[in-house]
Motif scaffolding. Sequence first.
Motif, mmCIF file in Angstrom:
data_model
loop_
_atom_site.group_PDB
_atom_site.id
_atom_site.type_symbol
_atom_site.label_atom_id
_atom_site.label_comp_id
_atom_site.label_asym_id
_atom_site.label_seq_id
_atom_site.Cartn_x
_atom_site.Cartn_y
_atom_site.Cartn_z
ATOM 1 N N GLU A 82 -35.135 12.121 79.977
ATOM 2 C CA GLU A 82 -35.079 11.706 78.574
ATOM 3 C C GLU A 82 -36.465 11.482 77.986
ATOM 4 N N LEU A 124 -22.902 9.668 72.207
ATOM 5 C CA LEU A 124 -24.064 8.951 71.700
ATOM 6 C C LEU A 124 -23.782 7.457 71.550
ATOM 7 N N ARG A 165 -29.278 8.917 72.146
ATOM 8 C CA ARG A 165 -28.936 9.415 73.474
ATOM 9 C C ARG A 165 -28.954 8.251 74.466
#
Length: 241
Positions: A82, A124, A165
């Motif tokens: 990420e 999400l 996210r």
Amino acid sequence: MAEQIGSTNGVSFEDVAAVAPALGTYTRTHIVGDLWKRPGLSVRDRSLVTISALIARSQTVGYPHYIDLALENGVTPRELSEVVTHLAFYAGWPNALSVIAVVRECFSRRGVDASAVPLANPDLLPLDEVGESKRAERVSELFGDLFPGVVQYTTDALFRDLWLRPGLLPRDRSLVTVSALIALGHVTQLPYHLNRAMDAGLTQAESAEVVTQLAFYSGWPSAFAAMPVIKEILEKRVKLG
């Protein structure tokens, strides 16, 4: 840590001593012997800050060592994935892509498979509709007429997708962003993002240590450019209680 520096990025302490012996001494004394042991920021967070700075500035010589170190310090493969994705937006696609091969090799060596990295399209996190509407309206009023594409992508790709996210906690996503901004000298963006980081749990002491860490990994000018801006932010937060 000293041995890892020598064995993973192709530059040993012997190499440094042959070219710049004082640099070797400073590295052992201030970075290995002190900086990473300071109590104001966890070693996991120091790894997030350092990795963010390296990727933002495409300082590839440091990738192998500091990626391994980040995983040893508690950054998960999911979180590292990420960080790379996030920095594509905040440091540019080429800089994010520059670390891909090194991370993939590290994952392969450690037996990290596809199940350990985030999905491309996960469920999400909840959106703060009120806060995001205010942000979008403000940006649109300022720039929408001249830069509609940037404004639209900022809303759709960043704040209604990337920032939601779940693979990186909001506090850590903001920490990565602030670190990249300081490393790149983009201090005008700090008020929004540092306030967001502190609203998500980053403390004043941790904020100060981020700058201390980055003084070594992005240079003293980057730290001193950020300090007046951060000082003003912290003072305003104290006044507001």
